[in-house]
Scaffold this active site. Structure first.
Site, PDB file in Angstrom:
ATOM      1  N   LYS A 103       0.843  -1.199   0.000  1.00  0.00           N
ATOM      2  CA  LYS A 103       0.000   0.000   0.000  1.00  0.00           C
ATOM      3  C   LYS A 103       0.873   1.243   0.000  1.00  0.00           C
ATOM      4  CE  LYS A 103      -3.842   1.984   2.717  1.00  0.00           C
ATOM      5  NZ  LYS A 103      -4.738   1.748   3.863  1.00  0.00           N
ATOM      6  N   SER A 177      -9.467   2.047   2.937  1.00  0.00           N
ATOM      7  CA  SER A 177      -8.567   2.753   2.057  1.00  0.00           C
ATOM      8  C   SER A 177      -7.581   1.850   1.322  1.00  0.00           C
ATOM      9  CB  SER A 177      -7.795   3.802   2.856  1.00  0.00           C
ATOM     10  OG  SER A 177      -6.943   3.191   3.813  1.00  0.00           O
ATOM     11  N   SER A 201      -9.820  -0.348   7.198  1.00  0.00           N
ATOM     12  CA  SER A 201      -9.306  -0.201   5.837  1.00  0.00           C
ATOM     13  C   SER A 201      -8.655  -1.432   5.241  1.00  0.00           C
ATOM     14  CB  SER A 201      -8.313   0.971   5.777  1.00  0.00           C
ATOM     15  OG  SER A 201      -8.988   2.184   5.981  1.00  0.00           O
TER      16      SER A 201
END
Length: 480
Positions: A103, A177, A201
């Site tokens: 990420k 996210s 997330s």
């Protein structure tokens, strides 16, 4: 340019390895798991660069319509994979040659960390984050950085870098996210990916994309506890198509090999709760039904299953205060004029929250006291992961803050309480919605130190209720 900001030429690997001609996975079959890749590479059956080259071909073929990656490290990944082949300890590396997506919030040497924002610096990082260093030491190859919404605030993934789409339905979001990581795994581009979870997330995109994802408890992984970790609410964790792959990656991130092979957990006391976290939210009936089906499966498997009432706080302001304060801390070093309007509003609220001292330890302490009373009767609690299936993939970042906040609360209210506590929680695939065909997730949560129990229970669910390895449009199928 693709939605993820990488041109096809950037992602194209070198010519296939000769190994590809004899490898059943060479055609891009996403059924090859991280466990299988590590075994093949470690035994010398498959060179590390061949495993990485196959992954890069899948990214090149699929990401132009999904935008899962903000940056693909094609040349760098192949070079690093070739160097990996020279390691004398290759056979002992738990992630030997496994392509991993990270990420876009962790430092990777030579890459910029953008947090989904044009306001962040594009300067390359001088060193790996501690977790990236652990992945590399275990033999993993970082093939790219996945897309996130700006400062990772909202549970849909779009930013100035583009819109990320769900492989199950490209008109839907993959969640957020860690939405880019979810899309990358669900489309079979990588077997495992890193995510972070500050208010759900990891679990939100795992539910939206039909994956298993786990947020470990506080202090299991190295972290600084500062603004970037949302003051102790956010943890890194794996997202994968199998529990075994997620357990393997978590064991590396935690530096605990035992987590890769958790002992089966028999006769657990499981509390099942479909109660909603707030009176202003409503659970879709199909998601409630999915929870009931999982509960029935666990009861037949010999676990003690009973109704439970999760003690969600009556006043949600303490949770909302933490949600705004974390990003506000991150934004202090940024030019806020470059942030999206909803982000500016969110961080301004967070500034006021901090000035007024609205984040109080007593709030979390009361929740923990109530939760410990609940877990005196249960080992694990199962709830829905989400209130409904994935919203539309759209430019949510162009909309005002209030519509974003209301949509987030009505869609993804279940996960946040476990972040306030810092206790482990995971999302397990639990079927598909009979109307829209989108994946449904069930959340498993436990007290501190219960990561191995959650992994073992999730693996049992996986064996009893197999789920598709990838989204239907990206091959795969149900693993038996």
């Amino acid at each position: 340019m693709s939605p993820g900001g990488t041109s096809p030429d950037d992602a194209s690997p070198d010519s296939p390895s000769p190994d590809d001609a004899h490898d059943p996975a060479a055609a891009g079959d996403p059924g090859e798991t991280a466990v299988q890749i590590a075994a093949r590479v470690g035994s010398g059956v498959c060179p590390p660069d061949a495993a990485v080259a196959r992954t890069l071909r899948r990214i090149d073929a699929r990401d132009h319509e999904l935008g899962a990656f903000r940056r693909v490290r094609a040349e760098e990944a192949l070079r690093e994979a070739r160097g990996l082949a020279d390691r004398a300890d290759l056979a002992r590396l738990p992630l030997a040659g496994v392509p991993v997506a990270v990420k876009d919030v962790l430092a990777v040497t030579g890459e910029s960390v953008r947090f989904g924002s044009a306001a962040t610096s594009a300067a390359p990082e001088a060193a790996d984050h501690a977790l990236v260093a652990r992945l590399r030491a275990a033999g993993a190859v970082i093939v790219g950085l996945t897309a996130v919404p700006e400062l990772c605030i909202f549970p849909t993934t779009d930013s100035s870098f583009g819109i990320t789409r769900n492989p199950w339905d490209r008109s839907r979001t993959p969640g957020g996210s860690s939405g880019g990581s979810g899309a990358a795994v669900s489309a079979g581009m990588v077997p495992v990916a890193h995510g972070t979870d500050g208010l759900g997330s990891i679990r939100i995109p795992s539910a939206d994309c039909g994956l298993f994802g786990i947020k470990p408890g506080r202090h299991l992984l190295p972290g600084d506890g500062g603004a970037d970790s949302w003051y102790g609410m956010s943890e890194s964790g794996p997202m994968a198509t199998t529990v075994a792959d997620a357990a393997l990656m978590l064991s590396v991130l935690a530096g605990d090999p035992g987590l890769a092979h958790p002992e089966p957990a028999a006769g657990l006391r499981i509390g099942v709760s479909a109660g909603t976290p707030s009176p202003v939210t409503r659970l879709a009936s199909s998601l409630a039904d999915a929870l009931e089906q999982v509960a029935d499966t666990l009861l037949r498997a010999g676990h003690q299953v009973a109704r439970a009432r999760v003690p969600y706080p009556r006043n949600p302001l303490g949770l909302l205060a933490r949600w705004t304060r974390g990003p506000a801390g991150q934004a202090r070093t940024l030019d806020r004029r470059m942030l999206a309007p909803r982000t500016r509003t969110h961080t301004a609220i967070g500034d006021a929250v901090e000035r007024w001292g609205l984040v109080k330890d007593s709030y979390a302490q009361r929740i923990e006291q109530d939760m410990r009373a609940l877990f005196a009767d249960f080992d694990i609690v199962a709830t829905p992961t989400l209130l409904r299936t994935a919203p539309a993939a759209a430019r949510w970042s162009d909309r005002r803050w209030l519509p974003n906040a209301v949509s987030s609360i009505r869609y993804a209210s279940y996960p946040g309480i476990w972040n306030v506590l810092g206790w482990p929680a995971a999302s397990v695939p639990a079927g598909v919605h009979p109307g829209d065909g989108m994946p449904i997730g069930v959340q498993l949560a436990g007290p501190p130190g219960s990561e191995a129990t959650i992994l073992a229970l999730a693996a049992e669910i996986e064996s009893l209720r197999p789920w598709p390895r990838t989204a239907p449009d990206y091959a795969g199928g149900v693993r038996h």
